[in-house]
Design a protein around this motif. Structure first.
Motif, PDB file in Angstrom:
ATOM      1  N   UNK A   1     -24.028  -5.575  12.274  1.00 11.98           N
ATOM      2  CA  UNK A   1     -24.509  -5.338  10.914  1.00 11.98           C
ATOM      3  C   UNK A   1     -23.619  -6.082   9.919  1.00 11.98           C
ATOM      4  N   UNK A   2     -24.197  -6.535   8.788  1.00 19.79           N
ATOM      5  CA  UNK A   2     -23.365  -7.177   7.772  1.00 19.79           C
ATOM      6  C   UNK A   2     -22.404  -6.164   7.158  1.00 19.79           C
ATOM      7  N   UNK A   3     -21.293  -6.641   6.652  1.00 12.86           N
ATOM      8  CA  UNK A   3     -20.308  -5.694   6.111  1.00 12.86           C
ATOM      9  C   UNK A   3     -19.611  -6.279   4.890  1.00 12.86           C
ATOM     10  N   UNK A   4     -19.144  -5.361   4.030  1.00 15.25           N
ATOM     11  CA  UNK A   4     -18.338  -5.697   2.861  1.00 15.25           C
ATOM     12  C   UNK A   4     -17.108  -4.791   2.874  1.00 15.25           C
ATOM     13  N   UNK A   5     -16.039  -5.282   2.303  1.00 19.44           N
ATOM     14  CA  UNK A   5     -14.812  -4.486   2.250  1.00 19.44           C
ATOM     15  C   UNK A   5     -14.952  -3.384   1.210  1.00 19.44           C
ATOM     16  N   UNK A   6     -14.370  -2.219   1.514  1.00 20.86           N
ATOM     17  CA  UNK A   6     -14.431  -1.096   0.588  1.00 20.86           C
ATOM     18  C   UNK A   6     -13.233  -0.192   0.834  1.00 20.86           C
ATOM     19  N   UNK A   7     -12.974   0.765  -0.069  1.00 21.11           N
ATOM     20  CA  UNK A   7     -11.868   1.711   0.144  1.00 21.11           C
ATOM     21  C   UNK A   7     -12.045   2.552   1.401  1.00 21.11           C
ATOM     22  N   UNK A   8     -13.261   2.606   1.926  1.00 24.55           N
ATOM     23  CA  UNK A   8     -13.535   3.452   3.093  1.00 24.55           C
ATOM     24  C   UNK A   8     -13.643   2.636   4.375  1.00 24.55           C
ATOM     25  N   UNK A   9     -13.356   1.337   4.268  1.00 23.55           N
ATOM     26  CA  UNK A   9     -13.455   0.460   5.429  1.00 23.55           C
ATOM     27  C   UNK A   9     -14.638  -0.478   5.295  1.00 23.55           C
ATOM     28  N   UNK A  10     -14.871  -1.275   6.336  1.00 21.69           N
ATOM     29  CA  UNK A  10     -15.996  -2.207   6.304  1.00 21.69           C
ATOM     30  C   UNK A  10     -17.318  -1.441   6.314  1.00 21.69           C
ATOM     31  N   UNK A  11     -18.194  -1.798   5.403  1.00 20.69           N
ATOM     32  CA  UNK A  11     -19.468  -1.075   5.322  1.00 20.69           C
ATOM     33  C   UNK A  11     -20.504  -1.857   4.539  1.00 20.69           C
ATOM     34  N   UNK A  12     -21.574  -1.185   4.229  1.00 18.17           N
ATOM     35  CA  UNK A  12     -22.675  -1.803   3.483  1.00 18.17           C
ATOM     36  C   UNK A  12     -23.344  -0.750   2.606  1.00 18.17           C
ATOM     37  N   UNK A  13     -24.110  -1.180   1.585  1.00 14.42           N
ATOM     38  CA  UNK A  13     -24.713  -0.221   0.665  1.00 14.42           C
ATOM     39  C   UNK A  13     -25.764   0.649   1.348  1.00 14.42           C
ATOM     40  N   UNK A  14     -25.857   1.896   0.890  1.00 11.65           N
ATOM     41  CA  UNK A  14     -26.969   2.748   1.275  1.00 11.65           C
ATOM     42  C   UNK A  14     -28.235   2.234   0.585  1.00 11.65           C
ATOM     43  N   UNK A  15     -29.382   2.658   1.085  1.00 11.72           N
ATOM     44  CA  UNK A  15     -30.641   2.125   0.549  1.00 11.72           C
ATOM     45  C   UNK A  15     -30.806   2.435  -0.938  1.00 11.72           C
ATOM     46  N   UNK A  16     -30.497   3.656  -1.336  1.00 10.29           N
ATOM     47  CA  UNK A  16     -30.823   4.082  -2.690  1.00 10.29           C
ATOM     48  C   UNK A  16     -29.825   3.584  -3.736  1.00 10.29           C
ATOM     49  N   UNK A  17     -28.580   3.426  -3.319  1.00  9.64           N
ATOM     50  CA  UNK A  17     -27.536   3.100  -4.296  1.00  9.64           C
ATOM     51  C   UNK A  17     -27.739   1.738  -4.929  1.00  9.64           C
ATOM     52  N   UNK A  18     -28.398   0.842  -4.202  1.00 10.99           N
ATOM     53  CA  UNK A  18     -28.593  -0.519  -4.721  1.00 10.99           C
ATOM     54  C   UNK A  18     -29.303  -0.494  -6.072  1.00 10.99           C
ATOM     55  N   UNK A  19     -30.400   0.281  -6.153  1.00 12.32           N
ATOM     56  CA  UNK A  19     -31.190   0.299  -7.391  1.00 12.32           C
ATOM     57  C   UNK A  19     -30.403   0.946  -8.527  1.00 12.32           C
ATOM     58  N   UNK A  20     -29.675   1.989  -8.209  1.00  6.77           N
ATOM     59  CA  UNK A  20     -28.880   2.654  -9.246  1.00  6.77           C
ATOM     60  C   UNK A  20     -27.858   1.697  -9.846  1.00  6.77           C
ATOM     61  N   UNK A  21     -27.156   0.971  -8.992  1.00  5.96           N
ATOM     62  CA  UNK A  21     -26.115   0.065  -9.474  1.00  5.96           C
ATOM     63  C   UNK A  21     -26.707  -1.090 -10.264  1.00  5.96           C
TER      64      UNK A  21
END
Length: 815
Positions: free
Chosen positions: A349-369
């Motif tokens: 899976x694609x990943x981005x760095x974050x305070x919680x480790x490598x991850x990716x956006x949840x489906x819903x958060x994208x629209x909010x941001x």
């Protein structure tokens, strides 16, 4: 902890000055589930912020997408072009989610695997067979565990034959999405089974047929080889389908958004957004994923699932929103309704760095941001398909208001109006990519099943928030509405052309129309209908103010045209003024992608430009020939050299030839001493029904008026085909009746071949008289008188039939 705002709050009342400018519009708002007065946040009441959920780009868009985005475009046009609001329209492109990740990775890995096999070999067959078995066991559980490509067809018919015939799996009710998905799996497995039974297929052809089972199987074997930081593996697919999506939208005359946002361009901002929600106390972390705390939100006074509270505990919908995380043990959740804001990336899976480790956006958060970044902490409209109401939009609402609830301030309502478009259905099931029960937009347009205008008309005839199923009646209603406007526009254009030919130019016409629109009446006989136009305008606006009620608005246009068509005498200016208003409203609805300023009607009504210099003179000459022929004037020779066409270019040659050929025909008829009016009329019919018809031009003859020159439409073609079919059926029925009668007559004659003198000389009797009538039966007993009486009647009938047969043979039946 901040205090949340628990329920929908009506927008502030506009000032008196702003209130006067607002059109009195009410919209159906999914937040209230009622029609609500529409009041923009903008203090001046002019600007509108609108965020629309865009496509998930991993495949071509289908007619279900067209339903959503065309309906959205119609409302956008009404707001901007009719009500004159200044709309900032933002659309997101979902280029990272579970479906995209899976589709992109599967296609990438399969292409890599196929590249290692330039020809069919044993490994390809063995791997595909394993993929076939794995696929059927997972997706078609009613099949036996030992199903093979060779036995598949028989076993599938036994296990799922009733589903293929239109029944539900359990035979307890009507089929739905579940059955549509089973049919999809059956098609996929069948295609792979066929591929595996071909003796020597090409690797390309084999892969095309077997890809449905190979994609998930190869992915399961090799997804660990994909690096999460190699985003190109995923964006290569999404960029291609994003472009194809916007190409499809352009073909449907859907306006491009004012701003397009993409998830992959918002990685860090989404991380910051999630972090802010966590800092506000409404989120918690678990094993690298961050979850929204619905309980904390509600304790603070917020309300979760405001759009569809009845679906709050629907596990299937929640799982659909969570994607791959739905299979994970959820005992750690503080509430069953909690959902992922940030997902720890797994292998492949694609990943981005974050305070919680490598991850990716949840489906819903994208629209909010993204919506918050462009439109701020509060905006007017959020739209999407009705399937997004829960959990997508409900989750957006909760997390966005939790994000903006900071510094001890009360959270403002994030969105004032939610607009949800109804689904397009096919055979009772929602049209969707996952069910693969769709027709793509480009397929439908290319095959001629739909035109962009025809599709938009069908959507306009249905309420934007209601479901729509394409049926024969729906298609028929759309075509009838389009044909009605076609005919009205063509007549109006003909009036304008004739007035121009009479020396009444565009300036004089414009002055007349201005006077009519200003005074509300004309000096002509059409003044009765001038009021009908004003009434239509008022009803049209009332319909659009009633939550964009386009079905009623379309009916208003249709009724206005009916009124004009029903009146025997209408002034030219009245017709032109009504046609111009109908043009403006049709253009406002987006029904003419090629509309030009000052144009009357819509595109497609005019014959080709290169045809005009020949066809119009030809039509005028034909009118004069018909007029004099009907008046029984024998000498029409003076017409044969009139109305010469202008010089035409190469493209205009077929039309110029049609003119000169007709001219020559009239001259030849005129040269004959016995020429009759019917000869001229036959020539006129031939040039209309054959010559010009084959050039896609139709002449519509009218009593007391010149023939109407118009392009040949699909409806006219269908009308002729139907007439020819009916005539052919009638002729065939007539021939059949004639043949049946002949056969019956022949049958009667055949029966008469046997002589009445011989008809009873059978083993049933033992003695006969001189006429062949039986006197004794086979046992030597005398035939009873009652029996003899009946036999005599049969004898008389046969005698008559035999004499008839003898006559056909040229032999007299008399001794």
């Amino acid at each position: 902890m901040a205090t949340a705002q628990p329920k929908w709050q009506s927008p502030a009342e506009p000032t008196a000055q702003v209130g006067q400018r607002l059109p009195g519009l009410s919209v159906y708002n999914s937040l209230t589930r009622t029609k609500t007065p529409f009041v923009p946040i903008d203090a001046e009441g002019q600007k509108i912020g609108w965020y629309a959920c865009g496509p998930t780009v991993y495949d071509d868009s289908h007619l279900g997408h067209a339903r959503n985005y065309v309906s959205t475009d119609i409302i956008r046009r009404i707001l901007t072009d009719y009500f004159k609001f200044q709309v900032t329209f933002v659309m997101n492109i979902t280029d990272v989610d579970d479906k995209i990740i899976l589709a992109a990775r599967q296609q990438y890995l399969l292409s890599q695997w196929l590249a290692r096999h330039t020809a069919m070999d044993q490994e390809v067959r063995e791997t595909t067979t394993k993929a076939f078995v794995t696929y059927t066991q997972k997706n078609l559980p009613l099949l036996g565990a030992e199903v093979s490509p060779e036995s598949y067809d028989e076993e599938a018919s036994q296990a799922y034959g009733h589903v293929l015939k239109g029944e539900s799996v359990d035979r307890q009710g009507p089929p739905g999405d579940k059955e549509a998905k089973i049919k999809m799996h059956l098609r996929t497995a069948d295609s792979a089974a066929q591929a595996l039974q071909i003796n020597q297929p090409s690797i390309e052809g084999f892969a095309a047929k077997a890809s449905g089972v190979l994609l998930p199987y190869i992915d399961s074997l090799e997804k660990h080889t994909v690096s999460g930081k190699d985003h190109n593996i995923f964006t290569t697919l999404t960029k291609r389908y994003e472009q194809r999506f916007f190409d499809d939208m352009a073909s449907l005359n859907v306006r491009y958004p004012d701003k397009v946002t993409r998830v992959t361009e918002y990685g860090q901002q989404i991380v910051d957004f999630v972090r802010a929600i966590e800092m506000n106390g409404f989120a918690y972390e678990h094993e690298g994923s961050v979850y929204y705390d619905t309980q904390a939100w509600e304790v603070s006074g917020g309300v979760y699932a405001r759009l569809e509270p009845w679906n709050r505990n629907d596990k299937e919908l929640q799982a659909d929103g969570e994607g791959s995380l739905s299979t994970k043990t959820t005992g750690f959740k503080r509430s069953a309704a909690d959902f992922a804001l940030w997902k720890a990336s797994k292998e492949g899976e694609p990943s981005w760095s974050s305070p919680w480790g490598e991850g990716r956006p949840g489906w819903h958060i994208e629209c909010s941001a993204m919506a918050s970044d462009i439109l701020g902490k509060q905006f007017d409209i959020h739209s999407g398909g009705i399937d997004l109401a829960f959990p997508h939009h409900d989750n957006e609402l909760a997390q966005s208001e939790a994000y903006w609830a900071h510094n001890g301030c009360e959270s403002e309502q994030w969105v004032n109006y939610f607009l949800h478009m109804g689904h397009l259905s096919i055979q009772g099931s929602k049209m969707s990519k996952s069910l693969k029960n769709f027709t793509t937009i480009r397929e439908a347009i290319a095959k001629g099943d739909w035109t962009p205008r025809g599709l938009r008309i069908v959507f306009l005839l249905g309420a934007w928030r209601d479901g729509l199923e394409i049926t024969g009646e729906v298609v028929k209603a759309g075509k009838a509405w389009e044909d009605k406007l076609d005919n009205f526009f063509i007549k109006a254009l003909d009036i304008r052309r004739r007035r121009a030919d009479q020396g009444q130019g565009e300036s004089g016409l414009a002055e007349g129309l201005h006077a009519l629109s200003t005074n509300g009446h004309t000096n002509g006989s059409g003044s009765v209908l001038d009021g009908a136009l004003e009434d239509a305008k008022n009803k049209f606006q009332s319909a659009l103010c009633d939550s964009f009620d386009t079905p009623t608005a379309m009916r208003v246009i249709s009724d206005l045209i009916t009124a004009f068509n029903s009146e025997k005498a209408v002034s030219d200016l009245s017709v032109l003024l009504a046609a111009q208003w109908v043009t403006d409203m049709a253009t406002m609805f987006g029904l003419d992608a090629d509309h030009k300023e000052g144009q009357m009607g819509w595109s497609g009504l005019e014959i080709p430009e290169e045809a005009k210099s020949s066809v119009y003179p030809l039509s005028q000459l034909r009118d004069r020939v018909r007029e004099q022929a009907k008046a029984d004037k024998a000498d029409l020779s003076e017409l044969s050299g009139s109305l010469e066409p202008k010089n035409s270019n190469h493209a205009g040659e077929p039309y110029a030839k049609a003119y000169t050929d007709f001219q020559r025909t009239i001259a030849e008829i005129s040269s004959k001493p016995d020429a009759a009016p019917k000869d001229y009329l036959a020539a006129c019919d031939y040039v209309r029904d054959t010559v010009l018809w084959n050039l896609d031009i139709y002449l519509e003859d009218r009593d007391g008026l010149p023939a109407l020159v118009r392009p040949l439409s699909q409806s006219l073609r269908e009308e002729r085909t139907n007439k020819e079919s009916a005539a052919a059926s009638k002729a065939a029925a007539k021939e059949k009746a004639k043949a049946d009668a002949a056969a019956a007559e022949q049958g009667k004659l055949g029966k008469g071949k046997l002589s009445h003198l011989e008809m009873f000389r059978t083993s049933e009797y033992s003695a006969w008289d001189a006429e062949g009538m039986p006197t004794h039966d086979v046992e030597g007993k005398e035939v009873a008188k009652s029996r003899t009486k009946k036999l005599r009647k049969e004898w008389e009938r046969q005698k008559k039939a035999h004499e008839g047969w003898l006559a056909t043979q040229g032999v007299s039946g008399r001794p």
